[in-house]
Design a protein around this motif. Structure first.
Motif: not given
Length: 775
Positions: A188-195, A204-220
């Motif tokens: 969707f236009e304007g959504y940079a990241l969903a996880w 701790q919160v384990t991030k399992c599924y990540i998509a979007g142009k800012a995916a590296d933010y969720a990983q970091a």
């Protein structure tokens, strides 16, 4: 599982079910029914003895008689309960006639079968397995209803959620669903990241599924739910509170301070954290990020909250399917796998054999080997069931190592195993006789290998124990083309091998005929005890010098309802094996006591001799039972001569000796019958509270041979004199024998020379006639 754990297990089942577990027991045998009620009550269940079971129970236990009266009612109850399991456990004897109905219904209307005799552990394990099946089906049905309600809500919600409708329907795995949803949102236009992430055991919160142009933010970034600053942001709060959290301006909001540098670097402005409150497993969150401040207002929030709700339902649905699959696999394992050894059980074996017979070419053949361990009960009784299970696992491993690829092995139950040696088809097919010859030879060689490996010592609790095995063999399809029948045939052959002591035996039609005769004799013997077909005859014992009859020996006789006399040598061993000897012995003592009282009232001062079996002399309780029965019928113990054989004494010497001492102290006279043919030591003979030795007929007969041999008789007479015992010579048939015995110092005789065993009515006349004295 050790027996002591069953009450804990069943109590836990009852707690999980929020109500007591009710078991209905309908058995023809009241004694078995009471025993089973007590056993299950001690195990923590709520058993009820009923005449006809109904659908109010969690488990129904029936035998053939109860099934005959309630089968239709139970079938209807099972149909009404579906898909909830309404388990029925069958109790049957090992004989084919008793168990046929259960095998016929097994798998269709009966869930499991226990053949008697069996151990407490095996019975409670079977009950526990069926109750687990019921509990699983109840939970499954409950979850199914809950999921169905949720799925209805999903269907309504999907009408407004077109963006995710396709993947909700299309994806069949949890991984695929979550990744597809994240990718769809990020498009969707304007959504940079969903996880999507889930809280783990370390908070701790384990991030399992990540998509979007800012995916590296969720990983970091690192997010916690432990109360630290990194748990105060919208992600941690959504998981902890279970409510939607929105930050419209991530750069200005103080809650985002731990991650502000990464936020600015990736030009992120707003975030919505949607809790995923799944019914099973750790709590999760769906996080959606936007590059525009002020996003996730009312309408958008409602849409995404519906999406999160539907996603939660989808996760529950998939997890429930996985759980159902796991439960189905567990049910399959419980139904077709032996819990102790891990190998196939009888049901699995029959299934594979039936498929083999159905799918095989006409020249397919197999040998069935039925294996029963010798003396395994001693291992369980002395060392405990835990070590017993360890032995069974070792046995299964040893048997498996003797087999070829393609052969089948299963645990029948208890200490019994079944091996199927599949004959490899030849092309072109050989003639039937050569196949049978080859199969017979191969089965015999396999049986010998199994026998040798099982005769090797087992290391049990630091000690070496030897068990051995008896193996019966039958051939498919030469003796039958029905797997169940061939297994029963191999079972019969196994018993023949055990009785013969040869280790192995092949089934034959003659063996089946003998088995049928044996079953018929068992049934007729039960009938004889209640139908008045048994009677006592009495053989006199006289003084050799005076000819005076001083005693009689009560001997059991059986004339069946067809008028045939059946020898005690035929039916007494059967009575011992089927547990009827106690009832027969009580009947003999009661009839003999009544007759003795009648003779005494008529002035006939006779002593009554009766034979006692091993089962009647097992310790003090057995001795008291004999004493109380005789005294209750008006007899004085001094009027009785209780006879037992050397074999009976040697089987369980301590228990028998204790019983003998109590009977002797009560005034009974004791005689050692068939003396000279056993293995009693002089020390044991001296320790016995004996009154009389009875010389076996075999040695009396030797006095009439062409070259008479009186050495044994003289030795026994002299031995008796040294121990101050009376001597009765059995089987005297000629006056010359009586004269020789009198000269040797033998005082009493018994045998056809005076009289065979005769009805009680003929004894008074015989006493009046007296016996001619020796001089």
């Amino acid at each position: 599982m050790p027996p002591s754990r069953f009450p804990e297990l069943f109590s836990r089942m009852s707690t999980d079910a929020e109500e007591p577990i009710h078991v209905q027991i309908a058995l023809k045998s009241r004694a078995d029914q009471r025993l089973l009620v007590r056993l299950l009550r001690d195990a923590g269940l709520t058993p009820h003895a009923v005449a006809l079971p109904d659908q109010r129970a969690d488990l129904v236990i029936v035998d053939a008689s109860a099934w005959e009266h309630a089968c239709e009612q139970l079938r209807v109850a099972r149909e009404h309960a579906h898909p909830i399991v309404f388990p029925v456990l069958a109790i049957a004897g090992k004989e084919a006639a008793s168990a046929a109905w259960a095998y016929r219904e097994l798998g269709a209307h009966i869930d499991d079968l226990v053949e008697l005799p069996t151990s407490r552990t095996v019975l409670l394990s079977r009950v526990g397995n069926l109750l687990r099946l019921r509990r699983l089906s109840l939970a499954q049905a409950h979850d199914h209803r809950s999921t169905q309600q949720q799925l209805n809500a999903v269907n309504r919600a999907f009408e407004t959620l077109h963006a995710c409708n396709e993947m909700m329907v299309r994806e069949s795995t949890e991984d695929g669903l979550l990744q597809s949803v994240c990718e769809a949102i990020a498009q969707f236009e304007g959504y940079a990241l969903a996880w999507v992430g889930f809280a783990n055991d370390d908070k701790q919160v384990t991030k399992c599924y990540i998509a979007g142009k800012a995916a590296d933010y969720a990983q970091a970034i690192e997010v916690n739910v432990d109360g630290s600053p990194k748990s105060q942001g919208p992600i941690g709060q959504a998981i902890v509170s279970g409510s939607t959290q929105i930050v419209s301006d991530m750069r200005a909001d103080p809650r985002m301070a731990p991650w502000r540098e990464q936020i600015i670097a990736r030009d992120l402005s707003a975030v919505i954290a949607l809790p995923l409150k799944v019914s099973a497993g750790p709590s999760g969150v769906l996080a959606v990020y936007s590059k525009r401040s002020g996003d996730f207002a009312t309408d958008e929030r409602a849409l995404l909250e519906r999406l999160a709700d539907n996603l939660t339902v989808g996760l529950d649905r998939l997890r429930l399917q996985n759980e159902r699959k796991a439960q189905s696999q567990e049910i399959q394992r419980l139904a077709y796998q032996d819990p102790v050894t891990g190998m196939a059980n009888r049901r699995s074996l029959l299934d594979r054999l039936n498929r083999l017979v159905t799918q095989a070419d006409h020249d397919q053949a197999a040998a069935i080997l039925f294996i029963d361990l010798d003396d395994f009960k001693l291992v369980n009784d002395v060392l405990g069931h835990k070590l017993g299970d360890s032995v069974l696992q070792n046995v299964a491993w040893r048997i498996s190592n003797t087999l070829r690829d393609g052969d089948i092995v299963a645990r029948q139950g208890g200490d019994e195993f079944i091996v199927v040696m599949v004959d490899a088809p030849r092309y072109p097919p050989p003639d039937e006789e050569s196949v049978r010859t080859r199969l017979t030879r191969g089965a015999d060689e396999l049986a010998q290998r199994i026998h040798r490996t099982l005769c090797q010592p087992f290391e049990i609790d630091g000690h070496a124990h030897r068990l051995g095995a008896s193996i019966g063999i039958s051939l498919l399809p030469f003796l039958s083309d029905t797997p169940e029948t061939v297994i029963d045939q191999a079972d019969m052959a196994m018993y023949a091998a055990k009785h013969s002591g040869q280790g192995t035996a092949f089934f034959s039609p003659e063996l089946a005929a003998g088995r049928q005769q044996r079953l018929s004799l068992e049934a007729k013997l039960h009938h004889a005890l209640t139908a008045g077909e048994l009677q006592l005859n009495y053989q006199p014992v006289w003084e050799l010098d005076s000819g005076r009859i001083i005693a009689v020996e009560a001997l059991l006789r059986w004339r069946d309802d067809e008028g045939h006399m059946i020898s005690p040598a035929t039916f007494i061993p059967v009575a011992e094996e089927i547990g009827l000897m106690g009832a027969l012995s009580e009947w003999v003592i009661e009839e003999a006591a009544r007759q003795l009282a009648s003779w005494r009232e008529a002035g006939l001062e006779l002593t009554m001799g009766v034979n006692l079996s091993v089962s009647q002399l097992q310790g003090p309780e057995a001795a008291r039972a004999i004493h109380d029965q005789i005294v209750a019928l008006g007899s004085d113990p001094r009027w009785w001569l209780l006879e037992l054989t050397e074999e009976a004494v040697m089987k369980t010497p301590e228990a028998v000796m204790e019983a003998m001492r109590l009977l002797s102290d009560a005034g009974f006279r004791l005689a050692l019958d068939d003396f000279g043919r056993g293995y009693s030591s002089l020390a044991r003979l001296q320790a016995m509270p004996l009154h009389t030795l009875k010389i076996d007929k075999l040695f009396v007969d030797s006095l009439q041979e062409e070259v008479p041999d009186d050495r044994v008789v003289r030795t026994v007479v002299e031995l008796a004199r040294q121990f101050s015992l009376r001597v009765v010579a059995e089987g005297i048939e000629h006056i010359e024998q009586a004269q020789q015995l009198a000269k040797m110092g033998c005082s009493f005789g018994q045998g056809f020379w005076v009289s065979p065993a005769i009805p009680a009515s003929e004894i008074p006349a015989l006493m009046q006639g007296r016996v001619s004295p020796m001089h």
